[in-house]
Design a protein around this motif. Sequence first.
Motif, PDB file in Angstrom:
ATOM      1  N   VAL A 100       0.724  -1.118   0.115  1.00  0.00           N
ATOM      2  CA  VAL A 100      -0.055   0.012  -0.144  1.00  0.00           C
ATOM      3  C   VAL A 100       0.852   1.217   0.031  1.00  0.00           C
ATOM      4  N   ALA A 101       2.287   1.005  -0.272  1.00  0.00           N
ATOM      5  CA  ALA A 101       3.057   2.207  -0.017  1.00  0.00           C
ATOM      6  C   ALA A 101       3.961   2.340  -1.451  1.00  0.00           C
ATOM      7  N   ASN A 102       3.934   3.446  -1.971  1.00  0.00           N
ATOM      8  CA  ASN A 102       4.959   3.466  -3.224  1.00  0.00           C
ATOM      9  C   ASN A 102       4.553   2.467  -4.506  1.00  0.00           C
ATOM     10  N   GLN A 113       0.942   8.801  -9.978  1.00  0.00           N
ATOM     11  CA  GLN A 113       0.241   8.574  -8.907  1.00  0.00           C
ATOM     12  C   GLN A 113       1.009   7.525  -7.880  1.00  0.00           C
ATOM     13  N   VAL A 114       1.269   8.001  -6.592  1.00  0.00           N
ATOM     14  CA  VAL A 114       1.746   7.269  -5.525  1.00  0.00           C
ATOM     15  C   VAL A 114       0.950   6.893  -4.306  1.00  0.00           C
ATOM     16  N   PHE A 115       0.707   5.619  -4.167  1.00  0.00           N
ATOM     17  CA  PHE A 115      -0.182   5.438  -2.785  1.00  0.00           C
ATOM     18  C   PHE A 115       0.699   5.470  -1.614  1.00  0.00           C
ATOM     19  N   SER A 116       0.147   5.895  -0.470  1.00  0.00           N
ATOM     20  CA  SER A 116       0.806   5.986   0.864  1.00  0.00           C
ATOM     21  C   SER A 116       0.010   5.760   1.914  1.00  0.00           C
ATOM     22  N   SER A 736       8.168   9.967  -2.203  1.00  0.00           N
ATOM     23  CA  SER A 736       8.502   9.620  -3.614  1.00  0.00           C
ATOM     24  C   SER A 736       7.581  10.316  -4.242  1.00  0.00           C
ATOM     25  N   GLN A 737       8.253  10.645  -5.719  1.00  0.00           N
ATOM     26  CA  GLN A 737       7.470  11.493  -6.653  1.00  0.00           C
ATOM     27  C   GLN A 737       6.955  10.355  -7.859  1.00  0.00           C
ATOM     28  N   ILE A 738       7.499   9.257  -7.523  1.00  0.00           N
ATOM     29  CA  ILE A 738       7.045   7.921  -8.616  1.00  0.00           C
ATOM     30  C   ILE A 738       6.882   6.783  -7.730  1.00  0.00           C
ATOM     31  N   PRO A 739       6.163   5.958  -8.281  1.00  0.00           N
ATOM     32  CA  PRO A 739       5.666   4.626  -7.524  1.00  0.00           C
ATOM     33  C   PRO A 739       6.718   3.584  -7.213  1.00  0.00           C
TER      34      PRO A 739
END
Length: 801
Positions: A100-102, A113-116, A736-739
Motif C-alpha cells: 500500500v506504499a509507493n 500516482q503514488v499510494f501511501s 517519492s514522486q514516482i511509485p
Amino acid sequence: MRGMTHWAVVSVLLSITVSGCGGSSGKSEDTPTAASAQFANSQLAQCVSSSQWLKVGEGLDAPSQRLEVPIPTVGVASGACSRNDQFRFGSGLYDITGPVANTSGMGWEYPLQVFSGLHTRLYARAFAIESPCNGKRILFLSADIGILWPALRKGVLAAIAADPELSKSYHAENVMLSVTHTHQGPAGYSHDDGGNLFHWGFDDLNYRIIVAGMIEAIRLAHANIEAHPSTAPITLAIDELLNTNVNRSRQAFVLNSEAERNEFLNSRGEPVDVNKRFVQVNLVRRNGSAVGVINWFGVHPTILGPELDLVGSDHKGYASLGFEKIMGSRYDASAGADNFVAAFAQADEGDSSPNIRIPEKIWPDPERGGGKDPYESNAIAGTKQLAKSLTLFKKGNDLVGPVDYRFFNVPIDKITVTDPVVLGNLRHPPELDAAEKRTCSGTLGVSFGAGAEDGRGPGQEGVSCKSSPDVIAAAAADFQVLLSEPIPPFNAWDADIPSNIASTAVFCNRSKFQQPDGDYSCQAEKPVFLPLGPPVLPFQIFRVGNLAILALPWEVTTMSARRLRKDMLDVLAPVGVDTIIIAGLVNDYVNYLTTREEYSSQQYEGASTLYGPWTLAAVQQESRKLAKSMRDGSAAPDGPATPAGGSPGLRRPPYLISDMPGRGGSYGTLIADVPASATPGETVRAEFQAGYPRNDLRIQSSYVYAERKSADGSWLPVAQDRDPELLFVWKPMVPSQIPIDPAVVGPSTAEAVWTIPRNTPPGIYRLRHVGASTSSPQQAATSYEGVSSEFAVAGTPALCP
C-alpha cells in the motif's frame, strides 16, 4: 488525499425499500429460505434504508419501461434437472490487499500516482455452486482488483491443479475469475510488460499476494460446500437501480440506430442509454443460515481517481464491506463454517460511469460523483448499491434447472463473421459496411491516449482516419488543439496532444500496407497507433437454473451487451434460461467492446476496441456457438489451446530494506496524540514512528485499530483498516514522486485517522498501530506496535452511523 474530510464515508448506507422481481421461473417470493434469512444488525440495515445519500441525484433517471431485451418463449431444461430447484453452495473470502506504499493504481495508468496508505482492504470472494441432479459444480470468484491479467488465472489454475483436494472439483472449464475493476488497487501483477509499463515494472510480491488470496478464498468456499451436503433453493431477484450511473460516451451511443435506442425507454419517453438492471442471487440455507449474495450491476469503479493516494476497493468494495458488516461476517472464519460473503460483481460497464455529474463536472473536479469530495461520492454510490442489494435479499424466485458450464478459446484476430443470424441483425448505416466482416491483429487507436471522462489522459478523443482527410485539414485541427490548451498546461498528463497530422501521415497508412508485426487491414477508421492484444481469448458460460452468465475479457458497452443478451436468449430460452448476465473483465483483459456504430466515432472506447470494427459481431458469433453447445448438451466447440504465457521482463527496482527510526527514537513511539475527548461524528488521529508498510502487509489483519475499553480493562477492536471510517496513512520523511521503492526509505510515520461513527456509544477508546521494521536486508523484520492515549467519547449516540 490526506487533507480531505473523510467522513461522510462512515455514514454507511442505504436503501430504498423498493420491491424486487425475479425471473419468470420458480416459486413465489415468499419462499421459506428467503423468509428465514435475518440481518445480524437490523438497526444498521434500517439506517441504510433511510440514508439521505439515496436522494443524491434524485430525478436524474426515470423508471424504465422494461429492463431486458424481448424474451422469446421460455422452455424447460431436459433430463433429470428439468424441474430442479435444489442446489448446494459455499462461500469464502480472503485478503488480497498487497503493498500500500509507493505503488500505483491498476487501471489509471498514471505514472505519477503514488499510494501511501489504505482506505479499504481488498478481498477475493469465491462461491461454489452445485446441482446434485447432474453432479456439476461451478466456482465463481470476484476480486477487488483492477484487471484480471491472464497471469493471475494461470497462477490460480496451477495452484488448483497442484492441490489434491481442489483438483478433484475445479479446473479451467468451471472456474470463472472476475474483477470489480477498482482502479485504486496496487498494480504491477501482469506477466505482460504492457500491463506494468506505467507502474514501473512487475511487482512479484503483489502478484503472489493476489494469487495466494484467490486460492485461499476458493479453499474456503470449497470447504464450506463440502461441510454442508444438504440442498436448498437459490433465489434470483431483479430490479433497477436509478440515479447511480450515467453514460460517459453519449457521443458514441447516439450513433446506434434509433430503433435500437428506442427499445429501452423510461417513463418520460427518453432512451435509457446505460444499463440500470441490478441482478442478484441469494444463497441462504434452509435453516436460515446466510451464505452470501452475488449481484451484477454494470458501472465503473472510478470515483476514487488518480489524484488520490490511498489504496481502496472503490464503491463496489464499499458496498460489499457494508453488507458483510450488517451480517456480522468474520474475516478470519474457520474452514467449513458458514460465513456471509457479499460480492458486488461487475457486468457491462464499458460506457457506464458512477460519476453522475460528469456532464458538467469532469475529472479532476472533486464533486463529479455527486458528493463534496471523491470519498463522500464513493460512499454515496456504494450505499445506493448496498441499499438495492438489501432490498433484494429477501425477494425473488427460486432458480430452476441445472448447473452447467462451457468454455473454449477463440482465435480472436482471425474470425470472419458468417453466422446469418448475426449478419441479419446488424443495423449500421451503409457507409459503415464492409463486404467481408472480419477481425485482424489488435491495436489501440490514437484516441486511447485521451482516456475517458472519468480520468483524462494526454490526448484527444475522436481522432480517426475518417475525420482527417488531408494534411492541411489535419494541421488546422492540431492548431485548434494547441490554441485550446492553457500555457503551460494545468496538468501535462491531461493536456491534449495534437495528433491529427501524425494520424493522417503515419498511423492511418499503417493499415494499408503489410506490417511485420501483424495484419491491421480491417481497422477501418482507427489510426493504427499501438499494436496490442493476445490472439487467443477465453469465452465462458455458466448456467445456474434459469440464469446464465456469459463471461468475456472485454469492457462491454451498453448497446453491445444488449445485442449479446438478445443472442444468448435466442439460443438458451428454449431450454429454460430467461436471464442473461454479460460479465466483462473475466479470465483475461483486452480493453473495450463497442458496436460498429460506436467504433466509427473513435471515442476512447472505440479506439480501445482492439480487433477492428467487427469485433462485436465476431464475439456474438462465437458466443452463439458456445451457447448452442450448452443448449444441445454437446461438447464446447474446438478452439486453440490456452497460450502458455511468458514472464515479465520489466521489473520494479528491488526493495532495499532500510528503515530508520526518526525523532521518536523507536518504532511505535507516539508522535502526535489524540485529544482527551471527542464526540461522535468528529475525526481523531494519532501518529506513530513507523516502519515501511512493505515489511509486513498485515494480510488478514490490520495496520491500525480503533479500540474500546471493556469493563475488565481489555481492549476490543471497533474498527480496522478494512473499514472506510478508519484510515491508515503512511508518511515518509521524503515522499517519492514516482511509485517505486526508494533506495533508502528513511524515517517515516504512520497515522491512524478515525472518523467516529455517530452511533458510537460513550466510553473510553484508543487508537493503535501495528507494523514491522528492519534496518538492513540481512535482518528479519521485527514487529512493533504503538498506542495512543486513552480518550473519552461522550454524548448521546445517534441511531445511525
